[in-house]
Scaffold this active site. Structure first.
Site, mmCIF file in Angstrom:
data_model
loop_
_atom_site.group_PDB
_atom_site.id
_atom_site.type_symbol
_atom_site.label_atom_id
_atom_site.label_comp_id
_atom_site.label_asym_id
_atom_site.label_seq_id
_atom_site.Cartn_x
_atom_site.Cartn_y
_atom_site.Cartn_z
ATOM 1 N N GLU A 61 0.972 -1.332 0.059
ATOM 2 C CA GLU A 61 -0.124 -0.562 -0.232
ATOM 3 C C GLU A 61 1.234 1.484 -0.101
ATOM 4 O OE1 GLU A 61 -3.245 -1.372 -0.111
ATOM 5 O OE2 GLU A 61 -3.178 0.789 -0.655
HETATM 6 C C1 LIG Z 1 2.216 -9.386 0.616
HETATM 7 C C2 LIG Z 1 2.225 -8.612 -0.836
HETATM 8 C C3 LIG Z 1 0.823 -8.690 -1.260
HETATM 9 C C4 LIG Z 1 0.789 -7.556 -1.986
HETATM 10 N N1 LIG Z 1 -0.612 -6.785 -2.039
HETATM 11 C C5 LIG Z 1 -0.607 -5.970 -3.525
HETATM 12 C C6 LIG Z 1 -1.924 -6.417 -4.095
HETATM 13 O O1 LIG Z 1 -2.289 -6.812 -4.273
HETATM 14 N N2 LIG Z 1 -2.101 -5.394 -5.389
HETATM 15 C C7 LIG Z 1 -0.827 -4.354 -6.000
HETATM 16 O O2 LIG Z 1 -0.885 -4.389 -7.211
HETATM 17 N N3 LIG Z 1 0.576 -4.836 -5.779
HETATM 18 C C8 LIG Z 1 0.848 -5.264 -3.982
HETATM 19 N N4 LIG Z 1 1.467 -5.870 -3.580
HETATM 20 C C9 LIG Z 1 3.283 -5.042 -4.087
HETATM 21 C C10 LIG Z 1 3.623 -4.246 -2.936
HETATM 22 O O3 LIG Z 1 2.304 -2.826 -3.111
HETATM 23 C C11 LIG Z 1 4.821 -3.398 -3.284
HETATM 24 O O4 LIG Z 1 5.868 -4.498 -3.353
HETATM 25 C C12 LIG Z 1 5.154 -2.340 -3.383
HETATM 26 O O5 LIG Z 1 5.007 -0.574 -3.788
HETATM 27 C C13 LIG Z 1 6.397 -1.535 -3.842
HETATM 28 O O6 LIG Z 1 6.181 -1.704 -4.488
HETATM 29 P P1 LIG Z 1 8.391 -2.525 -5.398
HETATM 30 O O7 LIG Z 1 8.039 -4.286 -4.599
HETATM 31 O O8 LIG Z 1 8.649 -2.746 -6.503
HETATM 32 O O9 LIG Z 1 9.654 -1.759 -4.627
HETATM 33 P P2 LIG Z 1 9.996 -0.892 -5.224
HETATM 34 O O10 LIG Z 1 9.569 0.303 -5.953
HETATM 35 O O11 LIG Z 1 11.580 -1.468 -5.889
HETATM 36 O O12 LIG Z 1 10.815 0.000 -3.608
HETATM 37 C C14 LIG Z 1 12.243 -0.722 -3.659
HETATM 38 C C15 LIG Z 1 12.536 0.233 -2.219
HETATM 39 O O13 LIG Z 1 13.202 1.362 -2.785
HETATM 40 C C16 LIG Z 1 12.256 2.887 -1.858
HETATM 41 N N5 LIG Z 1 11.148 3.321 -3.346
HETATM 42 C C17 LIG Z 1 10.722 3.478 -4.558
HETATM 43 N N6 LIG Z 1 11.161 4.953 -5.417
HETATM 44 C C18 LIG Z 1 11.343 5.481 -4.215
HETATM 45 C C19 LIG Z 1 11.143 6.934 -4.008
HETATM 46 N N7 LIG Z 1 10.916 7.615 -5.302
HETATM 47 N N8 LIG Z 1 11.516 7.569 -3.206
HETATM 48 C C20 LIG Z 1 12.165 7.078 -2.460
HETATM 49 N N9 LIG Z 1 11.816 6.011 -1.710
HETATM 50 C C21 LIG Z 1 11.989 5.534 -3.218
HETATM 51 C C22 LIG Z 1 10.622 2.204 -1.652
HETATM 52 O O14 LIG Z 1 10.695 3.184 -0.295
HETATM 53 C C23 LIG Z 1 11.629 0.966 -0.852
HETATM 54 O O15 LIG Z 1 12.228 0.850 0.178
HETATM 55 C C24 LIG Z 1 2.111 -6.286 -2.505
HETATM 56 C C25 LIG Z 1 3.158 -6.809 -1.920
HETATM 57 C C26 LIG Z 1 3.654 -7.576 -1.492
HETATM 58 C C27 LIG Z 1 4.888 -8.277 -1.000
#
Ligand SMILES: Cc1cc2nc3c(=O)[nH]c(=O)nc-3n(C[C@H](O)[C@H](O)[C@H](O)COP(=O)(O)OP(=O)(O)OC[C@H]3O[C@@H](n4cnc5c(N)ncnc54)[C@H](O)[C@@H]3O)c2cc1C
Length: 586
Positions: free
Chosen positions: A427
């Protein structure tokens, strides 16, 4: 592991921290103030007796994928049926869609309970609630007619399909495509990952809300549209979509986290929600509600970890507390008391912040209007990130209280810590929440929203001074210092934003959110303490009143004292960004 929903504490916070009686008095809800305890007692029965007992087995068994079908853990479908039969799925939804139209505050308390009982279980209705809101606000009359009633009743569930491998925090990179089919529907093709309850055996149909890009759509987030893509089409046939895998993960094993493939055979049939290219705005409706609810998941799991640790600390005997002649229960050692009080105080503070946010949503629908809406918007990232950060800390302390028994899986303390870990990630990660707070929420109404919130905290500090009960110790002074730190840090950030220098604001976003959460949390506990102090003066003898005063004092004297350091990190600490690349390389 036995979770018991803390109904009395919840009712007290709803009344004296969030002001539910004023919300009910303003009308618009079919609920009398005296119904509150009865409703929450009933919800607690389901949470404690039906959902909580499934949580450990759900962790061990997990969800299983077989030939595209997902089977949830044993007992899960029956528990979901009981949940739906009790009418709990639609308690916050509008009566015209079949809901009960109860205040957000009541729905918030119930969400806390389902998730205190089991995060894996609570996640499913949490996503459906977000889907209901997005559809109710942005869906066409036909889509509402076809889907809302069944989502509100819980006969069908909803999902949120945003994430793709290359598009996580940055949704502008998403590639799933939508083509108009010429008959008012669209064909959706692409892959999504990490979709919670993307496939399961709890209901016949699953309503996927999918972000996708139309051909020739503008690049970036302005070219994203939102589609409703059901698992089963209106004629009962299966749509062109499937679950292609489920994740093996650190925690919430019983919640299926699915990879979804749309359009293997030409395109899944979807219907547009809202306008073309305005999908992100619609999805934000869903995400804001979901963000508060994830904060409440944090409160729920923190409460469960606290109860669990307290039970253990009362049983386990080691060493002798000062003056004891026999081995003492570890709850009598000062350091264990500090851990348990930290757990309890953080949990109550986060509860207060989440309920205040829900109150803002209720007030915005009543007489509070725009100011209340902006107050809720300001508090939402704090509710999400502070509550889930402390949930991780509290669950980790829960393991510590158990000693070695916490690290082995037997007691369940380890499961709570594993489960809580996701809350700061999904989220919108907590880092993204902090950026949202600083760059979008502080500037609301030219800073007047945050100033009003700080002024409200000051009034609580004045109340503490006026009350003068010795039980509050140095709480009034610490709260005033915390508020002064928050005030100065806020001015610094607003100035940096006004002079278009985000590089001076962004490095301090996370410590600022923590500072906000700590100060707001201390004010919430002080409000509860002041209400208890008044009750004691009027002759009430419930020991919970003295406990609330002691908790407000503990928080202010032991946890809020971090405020000064956080202020310095916000104001003087941003220089690291200049040499971060250098420092990381060295
Ligand atoms: C168990 C689980 C359930 C989930 N359920 C859903 C779901 O139902 N629907 C759905 O659509 N998604 C879902 N997700 C996805 C989840 O919302 C994403 O994993 C999350 O938004 C982070 O994206 P990412 O994993 O690509 O991490 P990234 O975006 O790659 O982030 C990695 C790190 O970089 C930081 N970061 C990234 N961009 C920036 C920025 N611009 N400025 C500063 N810091 C930054 C982040 O804070 C984080 O610490 C789920 C994930 C999991 C693991």
């Amino acid at each position: 592991m036995t979770y018991r929903a803390p109904v009395a504490e919840m009712v007290f916070a709803l009344r004296h921290v969030a002001g539910i009686d004023a919300v009910l008095a303003s009308g618009g809800h079919d609920m009398a103030p005296e119904d509150l305890t009865a409703i929450l007692d009933e919800a607690a029965r389901l949470a404690d007796e039906v959902i909580a007992p499934l949580d450990r087995a759900g962790d061990r068994h997990g969800a299983r994928l077989d030939d595209g079908s997902v089977t949830t853990a044993p007992g899960w479908p029956a528990a979901y049926r009981a949940f739906v039969a009790g009418g709990w799925n639609g308690i916050g939804a509008a009566p015209e869609h079949g809901g009960q139209g109860l205040p957000h505050l009541v729905a918030a308390a119930c969400t806390e309970m389902w998730n205190g009982a089991s995060l894996s279980f609570g996640l499913c209705p949490l996503l459906t609630a977000g889907g209901i809101e997005a559809l109710a606000q942005h869906g066409s009359p036909e889509l509402k007619e076809r889907y809302l009633g069944k989502l509100v009743s819980g006969e069908w569930t909803a999902t949120m399909n945003l994430t793709e491998p290359q598009a996580g925090s940055d949704l502008s990179a998403l590639r799933t495509r939508a083509e108009p089919a010429g008959d008012g529907t669209y064909r959706i093709t692409g892959s999504k990952i990490y979709i919670t309850y993307g496939e399961h055996d709890l209901t016949d149909n699953i309503v996927h809300l999918v972000l996708a890009r139309l051909r020739d759509a503008p690049a970036g987030t302005r070219g994203i549209s939102l589609f409703l893509v059901p698992k089963r089409l209106p004629d009962g046939s299966l749509n062109d979509l499937r679950c292609s895998g489920i994740e093996h993960k650190l925690g919430i094993h019983a919640s299926p986290t699915c990879s979804m493939a749309f359009g293997d055979h030409g395109g899944a049939v979807g219907w547009l929600i809202g306008e073309e290219n305005r999908g992100l705005a619609c999805m934000f409706t869903m995400m804001n509600s979901a963000r508060l609810n994830v904060g409440l998941q944090g409160v729920g799991v923190a409460e469960a970890a606290f109860q669990h640790a307290l039970d253990y600390a009362r049983e386990r005997r080691q060493g002798r507390a000062p003056g004891a002649s026999e081995p003492s229960p570890i709850v009598e050692h000062a350091d264990v008391q500090r851990m348990l009080l930290t757990m309890k105080a953080y949990t109550a503070a986060a509860r207060g912040i989440c309920y205040l946010t829900a109150e803002g949503l209720d007030a915005a629908e009543g007489a509070g209007g725009r100011a209340a809406h902006e107050r809720a918007s300001l508090l939402t990232p704090v509710a999400k990130a502070f509550s889930t950060d402390i949930a991780n800390e509290v669950a980790s302390l829960g393991v510590q209280v158990h000693g070695g028994m916490g690290f082995v899986e037997e007691t369940g303390a380890a499961q709570l810590m594993r489960d809580a870990r996701i809350l700061g990630i999904y989220e919108g990660t907590n880092g993204i929440q902090a950026i949202d707070l600083v760059t979008r929420k502080l500037p609301l109404a030219d800073g007047a929203t945050v100033r009003a919130q700080i002024a409200a905290m000051r009034r609580v500090a004045e109340g503490l001074l006026k009350d003068g009960s010795p039980g509050f110790g140095h709480a009034a002074a610490r709260l005033r210092e915390g508020i002064a730190s928050l005030d100065r840090a806020t001015s610094h950030l607003l100035k940096a934003l006004a002079s278009n220098r985000p590089q001076d604001a962004l490095p301090g976003a996370t410590p600022y959110l923590r500072l906000f959460g700590l100060t707001q949390g201390a004010a919430c506990l002080a409000r509860a303490g002041l209400a208890s102090s008044a009750a004691l003066r009027s002759g009430e003898t419930d020991p919970a009143h003295a406990a609330r005063i002691a908790l407000a004092r503990f928080f202010a004297e032991n946890l809020l004292t971090a405020a000064g350091g956080l202020e310095q990190a916000v104001i003087d600490g941003s220089g690291f960004a200049d040499d971060a690349a250098l420092a990381l390389a060295g």
